[in-house]
Design an enzyme around this catalytic site. Structure first.
Site, PDB file in Angstrom:
ATOM      1  CG  ASP A  13       3.192   4.697  -4.082  1.00 59.33           C
ATOM      2  OD1 ASP A  13       3.250   4.745  -5.753  1.00 59.33           O
ATOM      3  OD2 ASP A  13       2.261   3.890  -3.900  1.00 59.33           O
ATOM      4  CG  HIS A 260      -0.913  -1.553 -12.051  1.00 55.21           C
ATOM      5  ND1 HIS A 260      -2.044  -1.760 -12.193  1.00 55.21           N
ATOM      6  CD2 HIS A 260      -0.378  -2.548 -11.434  1.00 55.21           C
ATOM      7  CE1 HIS A 260      -2.350  -3.047 -11.844  1.00 55.21           C
ATOM      8  NE2 HIS A 260      -1.409  -3.380 -11.272  1.00 55.21           N
TER       9      HIS A 260
END
Ligand SMILES: O=c1[nH]cnc2c1ncn2[C@@H]1O[C@H](CO)[C@@H](O)[C@H]1O
Length: 336
Positions: A13, A260
């Site tokens: 995303d 992340h």
């Protein structure tokens, strides 16, 4: 003889840290990116697709296909299909989009030109199913957003969990606070129903949660090094990173950003960068702790049947060699 590169599909995303992970993957000889599939999360799915195509154009890798994923969560999708059969009218969805972390365009408010490329006709779930069938046991999915596409692939083909080599997912907050609220991490919170299906499907799963990724920080000083390098990818990323640094400064009072998605990507590239524990993971799907991930370590055998009993074992990352992750990221982006 060098080992054949591991085939990976990145479900993404994009997203600033997704952009870092994608470009890092394209500079990692250990893996071959055979496709990108898109999902909502940091941005809506349409924009995720546009950004995925854009990033491949930046990297000069338009040979890599992009398959667009679901625009809505699993439950919304089922509701829509049902409602659409009764009333053919579209309703708005209540997705949680993290544009405050990544900028309105998902890539640091740079408003890049639209990409020239187009996604495949095939959906993300169909692409995942097809590729897993084509290379049984050989494809790793690196899932960097909410897990809707993976759950849809499981629904589409019950053999998917057997055919897929591994699912390395960035998600969960194991025994620590979440980043959406104290209970939940953003990707799991994005579609808890999908996450619970994925965690209990029986595939080989490695979950990299924010309990691990919060140990991996790119500091201001390291960003300065990236800026000073001639690396094409480093230069590109430094442009889009500004917004991500500002967000971390405001939200966490830190001078640096959490890596992340690059950490999850490197977990697929080189599993020895992490250690993990094993057990059954369930996801809370309702109430104030919606999105909570809870690992049962199987150390106690409970007298009663629980929601974790007989659920398959997954791997959950516990520690990470953070200096090496940062070093690899920097080296590979600066060389580009
Ligand atoms: O505070 C936050 N809220 C929502 N999403 C976030 C936040 N921080 C990071 N991410 C995004 O969610 C994933 C990790 O949970 C990462 O992909 C990151 O880009």
């Amino acid at each position: 003889m060098a080992a054949e590169p591991k085939k990976i599909i990145i479900d993404t995303d994009p997203g600033i840290d997704d952009a870092m992970a994608i470009l890092l993957a394209l500079r990692s000889p250990e893996v071959e990116v055979i496709g990108l599939t898109t999902i909502y999360g940091n941005v809506y799915t349409t924009l995720a697709t546009r950004n995925a195509l854009h990033l491949l154009e930046v990297a000069g890798r338009t040979d890599i296909p992009v398959a667009e994923g679901s625009h809505v969560t699993l439950t919304f999708r089922e509701f829509f299909l049902f409602m659409a059969s009764l009333f053919p009218v579209k309703k708005g969805t209540k997705l949680r989009i993290a544009d405050f972390v990544h900028g309105a365009d998902g890539l640091g408010n740079q408003n890049f030109d639209p990409p020239k490329g187009k996604p495949l006709e095939q959906s993300a779930a169909a692409f995942l199913v097809e590729q897993a069938k084509l290379h049984p046991g050989k494809v790793t999915v690196v899932a960097l957003g909410p897990l809707t596409n993976i759950a849809l692939a499981i629904e589409l083909d019950p053999e998917f969990c057997k055919n897929i080599g591994q699912i390395v997912l960035l998600g969960g907050a194991f025994s620590v606070n979440g980043n959406v609220n104290p209970a939940a991490e953003a990707n799991i919170f994005g579609d808890p129903d999908a996450a619970d299906i994925v965690f209990t499907c029986g595939a080989d799963i490695l979950a990299v949660g924010i309990n691990v990724t919060h140990q991996v920080v790119l500091t201001d000083a390291e960003r300065d090094k990236l800026i000073q390098s001639n690396g094409k990818f480093a230069q590109y990323l430094c442009k889009i990173l500004e917004v991500y640094f500002s967000y971390h400064h405001e939200a966490y009072s830190m001078r640096g950003v959490y890596l992340h998605d690059p950490t999850a990507l490197l977990a697929a590239v080189n599993p020895s960068l992490l250690t993990y524990t094993e057990g059954a993971v369930r996801v809370q799907r309702t109430g104030i702790t919606r999105g909570l991930t809870l690992l049962y370590n199987k150390q106690k055998s409970f007298g009663e049947v629980t929601e974790w009993t007989d659920k398959p074992t997954v791997k959950v990352a516990v520690t990470v060699d953070a200096p090496t992750v940062v070093k690899l990221l920097m080296e590979r982006l600066m060389e580009s």
